[in-house]
Enzyme design. Sequence first.
Site, PDB file in Angstrom:
ATOM      1  N   ASP A  35      57.885  85.902  48.737  1.00 39.71           N
ATOM      2  CA  ASP A  35      57.686  85.638  50.118  1.00 39.71           C
ATOM      3  C   ASP A  35      57.057  84.441  50.204  1.00 39.71           C
ATOM      4  OD1 ASP A  35      57.541  85.845  52.840  1.00 39.71           O
ATOM      5  OD2 ASP A  35      56.563  87.729  52.871  1.00 39.71           O
ATOM      6  N   ASP A  36      57.511  83.539  50.990  1.00 38.39           N
ATOM      7  CA  ASP A  36      56.635  82.127  51.276  1.00 38.39           C
ATOM      8  C   ASP A  36      56.454  81.351  49.740  1.00 38.39           C
ATOM      9  OD1 ASP A  36      56.979  82.956  53.729  1.00 38.39           O
ATOM     10  OD2 ASP A  36      54.972  82.796  54.269  1.00 38.39           O
ATOM     11  N   CYS A  73      61.302  84.317  56.619  1.00 38.87           N
ATOM     12  CA  CYS A  73      61.377  85.978  56.257  1.00 38.87           C
ATOM     13  C   CYS A  73      62.457  86.767  56.693  1.00 38.87           C
ATOM     14  CB  CYS A  73      59.856  86.599  56.536  1.00 38.87           C
ATOM     15  SG  CYS A  73      58.565  85.570  56.371  1.00 38.87           S
ATOM     16  N   ARG A  77      65.914  87.773  54.511  1.00 40.70           N
ATOM     17  CA  ARG A  77      66.209  89.265  54.325  1.00 40.70           C
ATOM     18  C   ARG A  77      67.559  89.812  54.723  1.00 40.70           C
ATOM     19  NH1 ARG A  77      61.224  88.117  53.443  1.00 40.70           N
ATOM     20  NH2 ARG A  77      59.764  89.372  51.786  1.00 40.70           N
ATOM     21  N   LYS A 131      58.306  94.520  51.340  1.00 42.19           N
ATOM     22  CA  LYS A 131      58.408  94.294  52.623  1.00 42.19           C
ATOM     23  C   LYS A 131      59.885  94.370  53.195  1.00 42.19           C
ATOM     24  CE  LYS A 131      57.718  89.675  55.465  1.00 42.19           C
ATOM     25  NZ  LYS A 131      57.073  88.289  55.429  1.00 42.19           N
ATOM     26  N   HIS A 133      61.175  93.977  57.233  1.00 38.41           N
ATOM     27  CA  HIS A 133      61.191  93.162  57.897  1.00 38.41           C
ATOM     28  C   HIS A 133      62.508  92.662  58.694  1.00 38.41           C
ATOM     29  CE1 HIS A 133      58.849  89.331  59.521  1.00 38.41           C
ATOM     30  NE2 HIS A 133      58.790  90.090  60.335  1.00 38.41           N
ATOM     31  N   HIS A 223      52.884  85.338  50.694  1.00 33.37           N
ATOM     32  CA  HIS A 223      52.568  85.114  51.992  1.00 33.37           C
ATOM     33  C   HIS A 223      51.018  85.243  52.625  1.00 33.37           C
ATOM     34  CE1 HIS A 223      52.979  86.123  56.591  1.00 33.37           C
ATOM     35  NE2 HIS A 223      54.220  85.692  56.280  1.00 33.37           N
ATOM     36  N   ASP A 329      62.399  83.900  49.737  1.00 36.42           N
ATOM     37  CA  ASP A 329      62.802  83.955  51.125  1.00 36.42           C
ATOM     38  C   ASP A 329      62.644  82.888  51.923  1.00 36.42           C
ATOM     39  OD1 ASP A 329      60.213  84.015  51.659  1.00 36.42           O
ATOM     40  OD2 ASP A 329      60.069  85.610  53.227  1.00 36.42           O
ATOM     41  N   ASN A 330      62.002  81.668  51.438  1.00 34.26           N
ATOM     42  CA  ASN A 330      62.095  80.367  52.126  1.00 34.26           C
ATOM     43  C   ASN A 330      60.912  79.406  51.384  1.00 34.26           C
ATOM     44  OD1 ASN A 330      60.393  82.554  54.545  1.00 34.26           O
ATOM     45  ND2 ASN A 330      58.985  81.159  53.287  1.00 34.26           N
ATOM     46  N   LYS A 375      58.649  76.171  55.271  1.00 33.28           N
ATOM     47  CA  LYS A 375      59.154  77.230  55.859  1.00 33.28           C
ATOM     48  C   LYS A 375      59.481  77.038  57.255  1.00 33.28           C
ATOM     49  CE  LYS A 375      57.221  81.637  57.387  1.00 33.28           C
ATOM     50  NZ  LYS A 375      55.958  82.780  57.037  1.00 33.28           N
TER      51      LYS A 375
END
Length: 527
Positions: A35-36, A73, A77, A131, A133, A223, A329-330, A375
């Site tokens: 994540d991130d 995010c 996903r 996560k 989301h 993140h 994710d980014n 991001k």
Amino acid sequence: MLRNICYLLIAIFYMGPAFTQAPKQKPNIVIILADDMGFSDIGCFGSEISTPNIDRLAREGLKMTQFYNAGRCCPSRAALLTGLYPHQAGVGDMVKYKGSPAYQGYLNEHSATIAELLKDEAGYNTIVSGKWHVGLQQSALAYNRGFDQSFTMLNNGSSYFNSAPLYNDGSKITFMLNDKEITRSDTSKYLTQAITDFAVKSLDEIKEQQKPFFMYVAYNAPHWPIQALPEDIAKFKGQYLKGWDMLRQQRYEKQLAAGIIKKEWQLSGRDSRAPAWDSLSPEEKDKWDTRMAIYAAMVYRMDACIGEIMSKLKQLGKDKNTIILFASDNGGSADQVKSLSTVIQKNGVPGSVNSIDSYEIPWANLSNTPFKLFKRNTHEGGIATPLIAWYPGHIKAGSSNNSPGHLIDLMPTCLDFAGVSYPVEFKNRELTPLAGVSLLDAFKGQPYIGNKTLFWEHEGSRAIRKGRWKLVAEIGDPWELYDLEADRSEINDLAAKYPDKVKALETEYLAWAKKVGVVDWNTIKEL
């Protein structure tokens, strides 16, 4: 005796290969999502951060070096889970309703998840840890979307040590164990470890079953808030006093040497909002060194936990027939949490439960080496991710592929491995046709075509990539045109030189935008 042998030979002849050859066991599939995490934040993509387990997956598998996410995010996903562009799945933005079906904020009824299809169509056990989301509605929660076992966080982020609120709007951090809400207390395990422990425990619980499994491990790391275990922070403290300017150059050179990037692609300039490292005072350098040491510790711990999952697979004898896919994710996040009035500020010991902070623009610029922006943006810094694919005996060790791919491709890839066709209808729901294309040929080392054209839109940031050409614009800005074969760092804007190319790509982008339900962000952002 002779008569029995004759009968056996006759039976073999008439029953054919199905009798003489045991059916091939369907592979287990593990998808791990960071994540991130920026394009260059793992060792095998140029980082100085120690990531031996992810590096092993790359060394023994395949690196896809021009792979993409959806820039943030929730959209990423949704794309990963459904094989659709985020808008097609109902998650064009985040998890709040924005006035139209493409931005309803949760997985819609015209999408199915990988877990739903593998469970119902191929008999897989299904597990998710981490996560979620992709919606707060009951219909969009993991236990209603095909997962037999689930430990999920519904929000965008959390403290890594408890579930205390992050925002001052009264909203809470929600964790769920299957269909029950649970609370993480101040004495809870570090979140990355908790996510890993549930994944490992779930594997133990199904070890005696003959069914294959699909497991989705969605880490919250790295993140913000940047929080890490003290012993992990100590491993990196002081290493970042070199500064972002030198480290960006070093990562760039490592990427060139490893063949991650082409020599024609220049290192993008330092972001204009980041100061030159040498202009900082010793006190400022120490503060920034601490921030990046915490971030590096988060990536390091995530890698160590991935090692635990790999060890469990080997212990259970599952490693030889398991595919592992790893992505982010980014890109690295430019969020400046200390300046956000909506966040409950805490100013305790950096990296601890009593601190809320982020690593901000200068270090995110390092994470996304050699690209620019971050991001939320649809320039390469926001949407480029490593994809690592590991499948012993099936994917060639140490191989790489530079064909464009996207998270939307993971659904059809998983279905291919499981021998399942994507249905027109699922549980009386008409499904939107897949947007993704299977990566199976790329994994086999065979000629791979994939999606010749890819599209993005997030909060008005938009892009189309068609072959070597990419048209991209941030909200309110004019289109920029780049030749990604010569300039994936997006330094030389060719829009003025090739207006006909801009027009043609814009026309194609607008047709896609209309098809999937993109709405002018200026008309919906206030809803």
